[in-house]
Scaffold this motif. Sequence first.
Motif, PDB file in Angstrom:
ATOM      1  N   GLN A  39      -3.089   4.460  15.997  1.00 33.27           N
ATOM      2  CA  GLN A  39      -2.027   4.239  15.022  1.00 33.27           C
ATOM      3  C   GLN A  39      -1.584   5.580  14.474  1.00 33.27           C
ATOM      4  OE1 GLN A  39      -3.058   1.480  11.867  1.00 33.27           O
ATOM      5  NE2 GLN A  39      -0.903   1.072  11.442  1.00 33.27           N
ATOM      6  N   LYS A  43       3.479   4.110  11.859  1.00 34.81           N
ATOM      7  CA  LYS A  43       3.753   3.266  13.019  1.00 34.81           C
ATOM      8  C   LYS A  43       2.724   2.145  13.125  1.00 34.81           C
ATOM      9  CE  LYS A  43       6.186   6.747  15.692  1.00 34.81           C
ATOM     10  NZ  LYS A  43       6.370   7.359  17.029  1.00 34.81           N
ATOM     11  N   GLU A  44       3.008   1.212  14.029  1.00 36.49           N
ATOM     12  CA  GLU A  44       2.097   0.101  14.242  1.00 36.49           C
ATOM     13  C   GLU A  44       0.897   0.537  15.099  1.00 36.49           C
ATOM     14  OE1 GLU A  44       5.255  -3.628  14.058  1.00 36.49           O
ATOM     15  OE2 GLU A  44       4.243  -3.143  15.924  1.00 36.49           O
ATOM     16  N   ARG A  45      -0.138  -0.271  15.064  1.00 35.03           N
ATOM     17  CA  ARG A  45      -1.313  -0.004  15.883  1.00 35.03           C
ATOM     18  C   ARG A  45      -1.012  -0.395  17.328  1.00 35.03           C
ATOM     19  NH1 ARG A  45      -7.095  -1.326  13.351  1.00 35.03           N
ATOM     20  NH2 ARG A  45      -6.042  -0.033  11.787  1.00 35.03           N
ATOM     21  N   ASP A  46      -1.207   0.537  18.248  1.00 36.70           N
ATOM     22  CA  ASP A  46      -0.864   0.335  19.651  1.00 36.70           C
ATOM     23  C   ASP A  46      -2.099   0.309  20.541  1.00 36.70           C
ATOM     24  OD1 ASP A  46       2.075   2.454  19.403  1.00 36.70           O
ATOM     25  OD2 ASP A  46       1.893   0.280  19.178  1.00 36.70           O
ATOM     26  N   ALA A  92      -2.902  10.615  16.488  1.00 37.04           N
ATOM     27  CA  ALA A  92      -3.024   9.317  15.817  1.00 37.04           C
ATOM     28  C   ALA A  92      -4.465   9.137  15.352  1.00 37.04           C
ATOM     29  CB  ALA A  92      -2.656   8.180  16.760  1.00 37.04           C
TER      30      ALA A  92
END
Length: 124
Positions: A39, A43-46, A92
């Motif tokens: 993450q 931003k979103e967790r990918d 991240a």
Amino acid sequence: QVQLVESGGGLVQAGGSLRLSCAASGLTFSTYAMGWFRQAAGKERDFVAAISRSGGGTEYADSVKGRFTVSRDNAKNTVYLQMNIPIPEDTAAYYCAARRTFAIFRSPDEYNYWGQGTQVTVSS
């Protein structure tokens, strides 16, 4: 209780390498599929990578395929993420996650347990 503890994060130069570890306790590790997610700020967790409970199956996000390798040592209750040729876009917080299953999942919603995360910063 189940605990997942990530380690190995830090500052790395682009083109270098880094290995993240996630040590698990409080569960029968060999019955859990493991995932790595990341993450970035705002931003979103990918999804990054996942490995089946035996280690025989793996999946990767397209953005890391060929550069990152996920592996596990069931005797040590540990899953690894080898990060080769990192790029600044890989910066991240990296999280490991666990789910007791035969399958491999890419969605963070499928995982039951999470670590606290380890920060990776890639400098250009």
